[in-house]
Design an enzyme around this catalytic site. Structure first.
Site, mmCIF file in Angstrom:
data_model
loop_
_atom_site.group_PDB
_atom_site.id
_atom_site.type_symbol
_atom_site.label_atom_id
_atom_site.label_comp_id
_atom_site.label_asym_id
_atom_site.label_seq_id
_atom_site.Cartn_x
_atom_site.Cartn_y
_atom_site.Cartn_z
ATOM 1 N N ASP A 29 0.870 -1.173 0.000
ATOM 2 C CA ASP A 29 0.000 0.000 0.000
ATOM 3 C C ASP A 29 0.907 1.223 0.000
ATOM 4 O O ASP A 29 1.837 1.303 0.805
ATOM 5 C CB ASP A 29 -0.886 -0.024 1.248
ATOM 6 C CG ASP A 29 -2.007 0.982 1.211
ATOM 7 O OD1 ASP A 29 -1.757 2.141 0.815
ATOM 8 O OD2 ASP A 29 -3.132 0.633 1.598
ATOM 9 N N HIS A 93 -10.223 -6.441 -2.682
ATOM 10 C CA HIS A 93 -8.871 -6.515 -2.136
ATOM 11 C C HIS A 93 -8.894 -6.812 -0.636
ATOM 12 O O HIS A 93 -9.854 -6.524 0.049
ATOM 13 C CB HIS A 93 -8.062 -5.250 -2.409
ATOM 14 C CG HIS A 93 -8.656 -3.983 -1.889
ATOM 15 N ND1 HIS A 93 -9.750 -3.372 -2.460
ATOM 16 C CD2 HIS A 93 -8.289 -3.190 -0.853
ATOM 17 C CE1 HIS A 93 -10.034 -2.261 -1.809
ATOM 18 N NE2 HIS A 93 -9.168 -2.132 -0.811
ATOM 19 N N HIS A 95 -6.524 -6.369 2.891
ATOM 20 C CA HIS A 95 -5.416 -5.678 3.546
ATOM 21 C C HIS A 95 -4.737 -6.646 4.508
ATOM 22 O O HIS A 95 -5.408 -7.261 5.342
ATOM 23 C CB HIS A 95 -5.922 -4.487 4.375
ATOM 24 C CG HIS A 95 -6.539 -3.397 3.580
ATOM 25 N ND1 HIS A 95 -5.847 -2.271 3.206
ATOM 26 C CD2 HIS A 95 -7.799 -3.240 3.103
ATOM 27 C CE1 HIS A 95 -6.646 -1.464 2.534
ATOM 28 N NE2 HIS A 95 -7.843 -2.029 2.459
#
Length: 129
Positions: A29, A93, A95
């Protein structure tokens, strides 16, 4: 219009890759909560994670599971937090967030702003682990 993640998959936007296969991609990220915050995506653009075919969703989690040990080894932490939020980018997605305290997973916290060089160093550290 393609999501930013599809543009990353297509090589139109660079990323700091952690791992990749023919169906999935893991990359850092660029505005992480903590060092090592990694995104795991299907290469197929699907907005909502629960709209993925069941076998694709299961394989996405297996891919994330295969990436997790390297992150944990490279970035000392008590656990890797796992979350799916999906509001900021219309592309499914996951994390993976190294965490030592619960607040490391608070997405309301200010994001870090590492340089491209710092991200490259972190990605290399994780890939070598």
């Amino acid at each position: 219009m393609s999501s930013i993640f599809t543009k990353i998959v297509n090589g139109e936007i660079p990323c700091h890759k952690i791992a990749e296969d023919d169906r999935f991609l893991a990359f850092l990220d660029v505005m992480p909560l903590v060092e090592g915050h990694t995104l795991v995506i299907p290469k197929q653009e699907v907005d909502y994670i629960f709209d993925l075919e069941p076998d694709v969703l299961a394989d996405l989690m297996k891919f994330a599971q295969s990436v997790a040990p390297a992150i944990k080894k490279a970035i000392p932490c008590k656990r890797l937090g796992v979350t799916v939020i999906g509001l900021e980018v219309p592309h499914a997605h996951i994390h993976l967030v190294p965490m030592n305290v619960m607040s490391d997973m608070n997405f309301s916290n200010p994001k870090l702003r590492p340089s491209q060089e710092e991200l490259a160093i972190t990605a290399e550290k994780i890939r070598r682990s």
